[in-house]
Design a protein around this motif. Structure first.
Motif, PDB file in Angstrom:
ATOM      1  N   GLY A 183       3.544   8.900  -4.584  1.00 22.82           N
ATOM      2  CA  GLY A 183       2.980   8.631  -3.274  1.00 22.82           C
ATOM      3  C   GLY A 183       2.049   9.734  -2.820  1.00 22.82           C
ATOM      4  N   SER A 184       1.049   9.348  -2.043  1.00 25.21           N
ATOM      5  CA  SER A 184       0.201  10.285  -1.308  1.00 25.21           C
ATOM      6  C   SER A 184       0.453  10.026   0.171  1.00 25.21           C
ATOM      7  CB  SER A 184      -1.279  10.067  -1.631  1.00 25.21           C
ATOM      8  OG  SER A 184      -1.573  10.488  -2.959  1.00 25.21           O
ATOM      9  N   TYR A 185       0.690  11.067   0.951  1.00 23.45           N
ATOM     10  CA  TYR A 185       1.172  10.882   2.309  1.00 23.45           C
ATOM     11  C   TYR A 185       0.784  12.086   3.166  1.00 23.45           C
ATOM     12  CZ  TYR A 185       4.689  13.712  -0.087  1.00 23.45           C
ATOM     13  OH  TYR A 185       5.299  14.677  -0.838  1.00 23.45           O
ATOM     14  N   CYS A 221       6.084   7.792   1.703  1.00 24.88           N
ATOM     15  CA  CYS A 221       5.132   7.471   2.779  1.00 24.88           C
ATOM     16  C   CYS A 221       4.956   8.612   3.775  1.00 24.88           C
ATOM     17  CB  CYS A 221       5.594   6.235   3.542  1.00 24.88           C
ATOM     18  SG  CYS A 221       5.957   4.817   2.507  1.00 24.88           S
ATOM     19  N   LYS A 227       7.310   0.775   1.067  1.00 31.18           N
ATOM     20  CA  LYS A 227       6.377   0.048   0.202  1.00 31.18           C
ATOM     21  C   LYS A 227       4.931   0.265   0.623  1.00 31.18           C
ATOM     22  CE  LYS A 227       9.944  -3.420  -0.656  1.00 31.18           C
ATOM     23  NZ  LYS A 227      10.360  -4.848  -0.554  1.00 31.18           N
ATOM     24  N   GLN A 228       4.722   1.138   1.580  1.00 31.52           N
ATOM     25  CA  GLN A 228       3.400   1.392   2.135  1.00 31.52           C
ATOM     26  C   GLN A 228       2.698   2.522   1.383  1.00 31.52           C
ATOM     27  OE1 GLN A 228       2.525   3.330   6.277  1.00 31.52           O
ATOM     28  NE2 GLN A 228       3.032   1.187   6.663  1.00 31.52           N
ATOM     29  N   GLN A 229       1.378   2.431   1.281  1.00 31.39           N
ATOM     30  CA  GLN A 229       0.576   3.503   0.694  1.00 31.39           C
ATOM     31  C   GLN A 229      -0.372   4.031   1.770  1.00 31.39           C
ATOM     32  OE1 GLN A 229      -1.323   2.529  -3.033  1.00 31.39           O
ATOM     33  NE2 GLN A 229       0.504   1.577  -3.873  1.00 31.39           N
ATOM     34  N   THR A 284       0.448  14.894  -2.414  1.00 33.06           N
ATOM     35  CA  THR A 284       0.708  13.861  -3.410  1.00 33.06           C
ATOM     36  C   THR A 284       1.870  14.313  -4.299  1.00 33.06           C
ATOM     37  OG1 THR A 284      -1.576  13.050  -3.463  1.00 33.06           O
ATOM     38  CG2 THR A 284      -0.213  12.582  -5.392  1.00 33.06           C
ATOM     39  N   HIS A 326      -4.873  14.014  -1.417  1.00 31.88           N
ATOM     40  CA  HIS A 326      -4.551  12.591  -1.552  1.00 31.88           C
ATOM     41  C   HIS A 326      -5.108  12.062  -2.871  1.00 31.88           C
ATOM     42  CE1 HIS A 326      -4.572   8.266  -0.557  1.00 31.88           C
ATOM     43  NE2 HIS A 326      -3.728   8.550   0.421  1.00 31.88           N
ATOM     44  N   ARG A 327      -4.436  11.105  -3.445  1.00 32.95           N
ATOM     45  CA  ARG A 327      -4.875  10.597  -4.753  1.00 32.95           C
ATOM     46  C   ARG A 327      -6.264   9.960  -4.702  1.00 32.95           C
ATOM     47  NH1 ARG A 327      -0.287   6.072  -5.616  1.00 32.95           N
ATOM     48  NH2 ARG A 327      -0.125   5.354  -3.484  1.00 32.95           N
ATOM     49  N   ASP A 328      -6.719   9.584  -3.494  1.00 35.14           N
ATOM     50  CA  ASP A 328      -8.070   9.031  -3.355  1.00 35.14           C
ATOM     51  C   ASP A 328      -9.125  10.115  -3.181  1.00 35.14           C
ATOM     52  OD1 ASP A 328      -7.093   6.470  -3.591  1.00 35.14           O
ATOM     53  OD2 ASP A 328      -6.957   6.118  -1.431  1.00 35.14           O
ATOM     54  N   GLN A 332       7.330   3.959  -2.713  1.00 39.21           N
ATOM     55  CA  GLN A 332       6.400   5.065  -2.547  1.00 39.21           C
ATOM     56  C   GLN A 332       6.933   6.049  -1.509  1.00 39.21           C
ATOM     57  OE1 GLN A 332       2.647   5.257  -3.802  1.00 39.21           O
ATOM     58  NE2 GLN A 332       4.024   4.447  -5.363  1.00 39.21           N
TER      59      GLN A 332
END
Length: 361
Positions: free
Chosen positions: A354-356, A166, A268-270, A279, A330-332, A164
């Motif tokens: 990724g969203s960051y 980050c 590997k972090q989201q 995003t 952000h994707r959320d 992802q």
């Protein structure tokens, strides 16, 4: 008229403030150690670094900063403080495009601070591999230059990786002519990365016409080669000049004064939503009419701003392309989630890279 304060009194004040600062800094460090213990007790054994948390802290520092220190100086100080405290919890290993002295290493230090353990890696695909295999927790790779465009090797690797994005970091790139010589007349060849040669094309044509320019794997490698021959010069950053003990023959020879390179942090972090995020997605439509409209439509419908779009050959079929897209949010976030859900139904393939948090300049 303001009274002049005696120098001895000012120095005493500074000494007193320094003692207080040292006590507070160590109190913060003790809190960082307790954070690590709490996370381990709760079963969190991965990296203690959180891109979203760091971005929120640094943005708050900018909001609270009363001066006279600039926002950039304040952010730099706190980033290094956070880096040192994080190293007490668990030192980070971050892969960057080597050798040492590259702009990618500079970007690594700007984002993570100097307390990280930077691991120089020879190629961009090897940076991805170092993170995928767990050899490093994060990697830093160049993705886009304001003058020369995208870095194809980085985009292409996202087609196959599960990593992802980050975070991101931007570096104002100043190119410098370095060498063992003292003047331009002694130069019979110039080494640099192909991107840097392109960024300095006009200057080279004007001041070193006819001198061969040779592309090498990195600017740091160019500096290393120049350190071995008194007639060879390199285009590189000031860090490389110091590292390889080269003279700075000319500074800021880039053709565009606002030349900026954007780097991304892979891992590997989201990261969680911070309220000021970006995003990145990878989209494939197949070879069909109206493909671009199907991509852009959902973003327009939900009022999502698009920061960047780039197409690359998919390597899956003749004249088939994939699109790399950066959007705000952000994707959320509810509207972003709805737009991505609609897009999923319109295209052949959608991969969220990724969203960051947006870069804290």
């Amino acid at each position: 008229m303001t009274a002049i304060i005696p120098l001895s009194e000012l120095r005493d004040r500074i000494d007193s403030i320094d003692r207080q600062l040292l006590q507070l800094i160590n109190q913060r460090a003790e809190c960082a150690i307790e954070v690590a213990r709490t996370k381990m007790a709760e079963g969190e054994t991965g990296s203690f670094y959180r891109a979203d948390r760091e971005a929120q802290v640094l943005r708050k520092i900018k909001e609270l900063n009363p001066g006279p220190l600039s926002d950039d100086a304040s952010v730099h100080l706190f980033r290094e403080l956070m880096s040192a405290c994080l190293a007490l919890e668990k030192p980070l290993e971050v892969a960057f495009l080597g050798p040492v002295g590259t702009f990618t290493q500079q970007a690594t230090f700007k984002h993570f601070g100097h307390a990280v353990k930077g691991i120089p890696v020879a190629t961009i695909p090897e940076i991805f591999l170092a993170v995928e295999t767990g050899h490093c927790q994060f990697g830093v790779v160049p993705v886009e230059n304001s003058t020369e465009g995208v870095i194809a090797h980085t985009l292409d690797r996202f087609m196959t990786t599960s990593l992802q994005i980050c975070g991101e970091v931007e570096i104002r790139v100043h190119q410098n002519l370095l060498g063992k010589m003292d003047s331009l007349t002694a130069i019979n060849e110039v080494y640099s990365h192909q991107q840097s040669l392109a960024q300095c094309r006009q200057w080279l044509n004007s001041y070193l016409p006819g001198v061969p320019c040779t592309a090498v794997s990195s600017n740091a490698e160019a500096a290393r080669l120049a350190s071995l021959d008194h007639n060879k010069a390199a285009i590189a950053g000031l860090m490389a000049a110091e590292l390889y003990e080269l003279n700075i023959i000319e500074q800021h020879i880039e053709d565009e004064s606002n030349n900026t390179t954007r780097f991304i942090v892979i891992g590997k972090q989201q990261p969680a939503s911070t309220g000021l995020d970006k995003t990145s997605i990878l989209v494939s439509t197949g070879n069909q009419a109206g493909a671009l409209h199907k991509i852009l439509g959902p973003f327009a419908e939900y009022g999502i701003s698009m920061a960047h779009i780039e197409s690359r050959p998919s390597r899956q079929g003749l004249w088939e392309y994939v699109f790399f897209i950066d959007i705000d949010g952000h994707r959320d976030d509810p509207d972003v989630a709805k737009a991505l859900e609609t897009l999923q139904n319109n295209v052949k393939m959608l991969k969220i890279l990724g969203s960051y948090p947006k870069a804290v300049i």
